[in-house]
Design a protein around this motif. Structure first.
Motif, PDB file in Angstrom:
ATOM      1  N   GLU A  94       0.818  -1.213   0.000  1.00  0.00           N
ATOM      2  CA  GLU A  94       0.000   0.000   0.000  1.00  0.00           C
ATOM      3  C   GLU A  94       0.854   1.267   0.000  1.00  0.00           C
ATOM      4  OE1 GLU A  94      -2.720  -0.152   3.287  1.00  0.00           O
ATOM      5  OE2 GLU A  94      -3.254  -2.245   2.865  1.00  0.00           O
ATOM      6  N   PRO A  95       0.378   2.314  -0.696  1.00  0.00           N
ATOM      7  CA  PRO A  95       1.013   3.623  -0.570  1.00  0.00           C
ATOM      8  C   PRO A  95       0.569   4.289   0.721  1.00  0.00           C
ATOM      9  CG  PRO A  95      -0.897   3.799  -1.981  1.00  0.00           C
ATOM     10  CD  PRO A  95      -0.781   2.333  -1.600  1.00  0.00           C
ATOM     11  N   GLY A  96       1.216   5.409   1.049  1.00  0.00           N
ATOM     12  CA  GLY A  96       0.798   6.169   2.217  1.00  0.00           C
ATOM     13  C   GLY A  96       1.867   7.128   2.667  1.00  0.00           C
ATOM     14  N   ALA A  97       1.455   8.325   3.040  1.00  0.00           N
ATOM     15  CA  ALA A  97       2.410   9.318   3.546  1.00  0.00           C
ATOM     16  C   ALA A  97       3.058   8.873   4.843  1.00  0.00           C
ATOM     17  CB  ALA A  97       1.700  10.658   3.746  1.00  0.00           C
ATOM     18  N   ASN A  98       2.428   7.928   5.534  1.00  0.00           N
ATOM     19  CA  ASN A  98       2.974   7.435   6.798  1.00  0.00           C
ATOM     20  C   ASN A  98       4.105   6.442   6.613  1.00  0.00           C
ATOM     21  OD1 ASN A  98       0.958   5.668   5.677  1.00  0.00           O
ATOM     22  ND2 ASN A  98       1.154   4.423   7.518  1.00  0.00           N
ATOM     23  N   VAL A  99       4.266   5.883   5.415  1.00  0.00           N
ATOM     24  CA  VAL A  99       5.278   4.845   5.192  1.00  0.00           C
ATOM     25  C   VAL A  99       6.667   5.464   5.300  1.00  0.00           C
ATOM     26  CG1 VAL A  99       6.249   3.244   3.525  1.00  0.00           C
ATOM     27  CG2 VAL A  99       3.769   3.410   3.791  1.00  0.00           C
ATOM     28  N   LEU A 100       7.487   4.916   6.190  1.00  0.00           N
ATOM     29  CA  LEU A 100       8.800   5.489   6.458  1.00  0.00           C
ATOM     30  C   LEU A 100       9.911   4.800   5.681  1.00  0.00           C
ATOM     31  CD1 LEU A 100      10.084   7.710   8.187  1.00  0.00           C
ATOM     32  CD2 LEU A 100      10.415   6.024   9.990  1.00  0.00           C
ATOM     33  N   ILE A 101       9.739   3.512   5.364  1.00  0.00           N
ATOM     34  CA  ILE A 101      10.814   2.763   4.723  1.00  0.00           C
ATOM     35  C   ILE A 101      10.216   1.608   3.926  1.00  0.00           C
ATOM     36  CG2 ILE A 101      11.171   1.177   6.657  1.00  0.00           C
ATOM     37  CD1 ILE A 101      14.206   1.440   6.148  1.00  0.00           C
ATOM     38  N   SER A 102      10.949   1.191   2.894  1.00  0.00           N
ATOM     39  CA  SER A 102      10.583   0.001   2.130  1.00  0.00           C
ATOM     40  C   SER A 102      11.651  -1.062   2.362  1.00  0.00           C
ATOM     41  CB  SER A 102      10.496   0.305   0.632  1.00  0.00           C
ATOM     42  OG  SER A 102       9.461   1.221   0.369  1.00  0.00           O
ATOM     43  N   SER A 103      11.216  -2.318   2.353  1.00  0.00           N
ATOM     44  CA  SER A 103      12.127  -3.420   2.651  1.00  0.00           C
ATOM     45  C   SER A 103      11.831  -4.572   1.690  1.00  0.00           C
ATOM     46  CB  SER A 103      11.921  -3.856   4.099  1.00  0.00           C
ATOM     47  OG  SER A 103      12.855  -4.822   4.487  1.00  0.00           O
ATOM     48  N   PRO A 104      12.833  -5.356   1.301  1.00  0.00           N
ATOM     49  CA  PRO A 104      12.619  -6.423   0.320  1.00  0.00           C
ATOM     50  C   PRO A 104      11.633  -7.492   0.785  1.00  0.00           C
ATOM     51  CG  PRO A 104      14.943  -5.892   0.475  1.00  0.00           C
ATOM     52  CD  PRO A 104      14.269  -5.168   1.601  1.00  0.00           C
ATOM     53  N   SER A 105      10.779  -7.915  -0.141  1.00  0.00           N
ATOM     54  CA  SER A 105       9.852  -9.015   0.094  1.00  0.00           C
ATOM     55  C   SER A 105       9.529  -9.647  -1.254  1.00  0.00           C
ATOM     56  CB  SER A 105       8.590  -8.510   0.801  1.00  0.00           C
ATOM     57  OG  SER A 105       7.784  -9.588   1.219  1.00  0.00           O
ATOM     58  N   ASP A 106       8.444 -10.428  -1.302  1.00  0.00           N
ATOM     59  CA  ASP A 106       8.033 -11.028  -2.572  1.00  0.00           C
ATOM     60  C   ASP A 106       7.167 -10.034  -3.337  1.00  0.00           C
ATOM     61  OD1 ASP A 106       5.678 -11.035  -1.125  1.00  0.00           O
ATOM     62  OD2 ASP A 106       5.120 -13.079  -1.688  1.00  0.00           O
ATOM     63  N   GLY A 107       6.584 -10.474  -4.433  1.00  0.00           N
ATOM     64  CA  GLY A 107       5.609  -9.652  -5.147  1.00  0.00           C
ATOM     65  C   GLY A 107       6.030  -9.279  -6.543  1.00  0.00           C
ATOM     66  N   GLY A 108       5.054  -9.092  -7.400  1.00  0.00           N
ATOM     67  CA  GLY A 108       5.269  -8.667  -8.783  1.00  0.00           C
ATOM     68  C   GLY A 108       4.568  -7.359  -9.046  1.00  0.00           C
ATOM     69  N   TRP A 109       4.021  -7.230 -10.227  1.00  0.00           N
ATOM     70  CA  TRP A 109       3.361  -5.980 -10.621  1.00  0.00           C
ATOM     71  C   TRP A 109       2.244  -6.310 -11.591  1.00  0.00           C
ATOM     72  CZ3 TRP A 109       4.560  -1.217  -8.631  1.00  0.00           C
ATOM     73  CH2 TRP A 109       3.928  -0.131  -9.220  1.00  0.00           C
ATOM     74  N   TYR A 110       1.088  -5.713 -11.380  1.00  0.00           N
ATOM     75  CA  TYR A 110      -0.066  -5.972 -12.224  1.00  0.00           C
ATOM     76  C   TYR A 110      -0.409  -4.743 -13.063  1.00  0.00           C
ATOM     77  CZ  TYR A 110      -0.903 -10.156  -9.434  1.00  0.00           C
ATOM     78  OH  TYR A 110      -0.785 -11.359  -8.820  1.00  0.00           O
ATOM     79  N   GLU A 111      -1.420  -4.883 -13.942  1.00  0.00           N
ATOM     80  CA  GLU A 111      -1.975  -3.745 -14.674  1.00  0.00           C
ATOM     81  C   GLU A 111      -2.424  -2.661 -13.678  1.00  0.00           C
ATOM     82  OE1 GLU A 111      -1.940  -3.329 -17.767  1.00  0.00           O
ATOM     83  OE2 GLU A 111      -1.707  -5.292 -18.680  1.00  0.00           O
ATOM     84  N   PRO A 112      -2.390  -1.382 -14.042  1.00  0.00           N
ATOM     85  CA  PRO A 112      -2.144  -0.857 -15.383  1.00  0.00           C
ATOM     86  C   PRO A 112      -0.677  -0.597 -15.692  1.00  0.00           C
ATOM     87  CG  PRO A 112      -2.767   0.922 -13.935  1.00  0.00           C
ATOM     88  CD  PRO A 112      -2.815  -0.334 -13.109  1.00  0.00           C
ATOM     89  N   ASP A 113       0.210  -1.077 -14.855  1.00  0.00           N
ATOM     90  CA  ASP A 113       1.627  -0.769 -15.041  1.00  0.00           C
ATOM     91  C   ASP A 113       2.365  -1.977 -15.620  1.00  0.00           C
ATOM     92  OD1 ASP A 113       1.771   1.945 -13.662  1.00  0.00           O
ATOM     93  OD2 ASP A 113       0.815   0.684 -12.158  1.00  0.00           O
ATOM     94  N   SER A 114       1.809  -2.550 -16.667  1.00  0.00           N
ATOM     95  CA  SER A 114       2.381  -3.774 -17.218  1.00  0.00           C
ATOM     96  C   SER A 114       3.778  -3.561 -17.794  1.00  0.00           C
ATOM     97  CB  SER A 114       1.461  -4.343 -18.302  1.00  0.00           C
ATOM     98  OG  SER A 114       1.236  -3.399 -19.322  1.00  0.00           O
ATOM     99  N   ASP A 115       4.117  -2.319 -18.109  1.00  0.00           N
ATOM    100  CA  ASP A 115       5.461  -2.064 -18.617  1.00  0.00           C
ATOM    101  C   ASP A 115       6.519  -2.279 -17.536  1.00  0.00           C
ATOM    102  OD1 ASP A 115       4.254   0.180 -17.368  1.00  0.00           O
ATOM    103  OD2 ASP A 115       5.884   1.456 -18.088  1.00  0.00           O
ATOM    104  N   LEU A 116       6.084  -2.326 -16.273  1.00  0.00           N
ATOM    105  CA  LEU A 116       6.998  -2.577 -15.169  1.00  0.00           C
ATOM    106  C   LEU A 116       6.882  -4.008 -14.638  1.00  0.00           C
ATOM    107  CD1 LEU A 116       6.487   0.724 -13.150  1.00  0.00           C
ATOM    108  CD2 LEU A 116       8.314   0.190 -14.756  1.00  0.00           C
ATOM    109  N   TYR A 117       6.179  -4.831 -15.369  1.00  0.00           N
ATOM    110  CA  TYR A 117       5.853  -6.177 -14.904  1.00  0.00           C
ATOM    111  C   TYR A 117       6.953  -7.127 -15.364  1.00  0.00           C
ATOM    112  CZ  TYR A 117       2.800 -10.289 -14.207  1.00  0.00           C
ATOM    113  OH  TYR A 117       2.252 -11.477 -13.816  1.00  0.00           O
ATOM    114  N   PHE A 118       7.895  -7.415 -14.442  1.00  0.00           N
ATOM    115  CA  PHE A 118       9.082  -8.172 -14.819  1.00  0.00           C
ATOM    116  C   PHE A 118       9.030  -9.637 -14.382  1.00  0.00           C
ATOM    117  CE2 PHE A 118      10.501  -4.451 -16.405  1.00  0.00           C
ATOM    118  CZ  PHE A 118      11.142  -3.542 -15.569  1.00  0.00           C
ATOM    119  N   GLU A 119       8.102  -9.984 -13.515  1.00  0.00           N
ATOM    120  CA  GLU A 119       8.039 -11.346 -12.999  1.00  0.00           C
ATOM    121  C   GLU A 119       6.850 -12.083 -13.607  1.00  0.00           C
ATOM    122  OE1 GLU A 119      10.038 -10.941  -8.593  1.00  0.00           O
ATOM    123  OE2 GLU A 119       7.885 -11.008  -8.782  1.00  0.00           O
TER     124      GLU A 119
END
Length: 266
Positions: free
Chosen positions: A167-192
């Motif tokens: 999820e997005p959010g102004a409260n998010v302080l840091i991102s950390s590695p996990s699983d996951g891919g990418w779905y539409e509408p951003d299929s140009d970034l869908y690498f997995e």
């Protein structure tokens, strides 16, 4: 578990579902076991995995395996406050896009923890930022993750962009590695293909329970690790959060004088 028991602190552990001192999971509930391995799997024994902070002590507070209340949550978040430095929280409200405030007692406990924990320097609360992006959820709606007293953690996938669920959010302080891919509408970034096949390898409930049933394949249909005391299929912000917690443990090992605000700034 062979990779958790040596770091396990029974005196700081508790089961708030059954009101006893044994938070051992039942059935296939491997969530806490997997999160614990990411944060502090031992790693010096020649087997399995290593956590981010392999020398950190590790306690378990069983809470979300049953119904909770504001009072129960409040007690859990200051449990063994004199002994605990970091409370790693891979849980929160349902990720359905609705505003979910926390109760007043829990709010007081979080303030108590950062005021009185660690001899006045404040304990560190890390919190999963939420997995509801597909449901148009936003971490700002989560009263747990948007508390000023916590570090809200989002997830990035192995392709270097935020995970499809995170999820997005102004409260998010840091991102950390996990699983996951990418779905539409951003299929140009869908690498997995399929998304999420690159999960996190960590501890699992011993035997044919939990994330690794011993069938040979994980949830995404790709080979799991052969030792079913472990899994390569953990993920979500539930996995990103204990990784952050382990890194914070290394920070406090290097400089125990850091306050809870210092840790947020770092």
């Amino acid at each position: 578990h062979e990779d958790l028991s040596i770091n396990y602190n029974a005196e700081a552990s508790y089961d708030y579902n059954f009101d006893d001192a044994d938070p051992h999971p039942t059935g296939n509930d491997a969530h806490g076991t997997a999160a614990g391995g990411v944060a502090a799997g031992y790693g010096h024994n020649g087997v399995g995995i290593t956590g981010a902070a392999p020398n950190a002590s590790l306690s378990g507070v069983r809470l979300i395996a049953g119904g909770t209340s504001d009072s129960t949550e409040a007690n859990a978040l200051v449990h063994a406050l004199d002994d605990v430095d970091i409370y790693s929280n891979s849980w929160g409200p349902t990720d359905n896009g609705t505003i979910s405030p926390i109760g007043p007692l829990l709010s007081q406990s979080l303030e108590d923890g950062v005021t009185n924990g660690r001899d006045g320097k404040g304990v560190i609360y890390t919190w999963a930022g939420g997995n509801g992006r597909a449901s148009s959820d936003n971490s700002n709606y989560d009263g747990y993750a948007n508390s000023r007293y916590v570090i809200a953690v989002s997830a990035i996938s192995s392709n270097g962009i935020h995970a499809d669920y995170s999820e997005p959010g102004a409260n998010v302080l840091i991102s950390s590695p996990s699983d996951g891919g990418w779905y539409e509408p951003d299929s140009d970034l869908y690498f997995e293909t399929p998304p999420g096949i690159a999960g996190i390898t960590t501890t699992d409930i011993e035997g044919n329970r939990g994330y690794n049933s011993g069938s040979g394949l994980n949830y995404n249909g790709v080979p799991n690790v052969s030792d079913n005391n472990y899994t390569n299929d953990f993920g979500g912000t539930s996995s990103a959060t204990p990784l952050t917690s382990g890194i914070v443990a290394l920070m406090l090992q290097a400089n125990p004088a850091l306050t809870w605000r210092d840790v947020q700034h770092v």
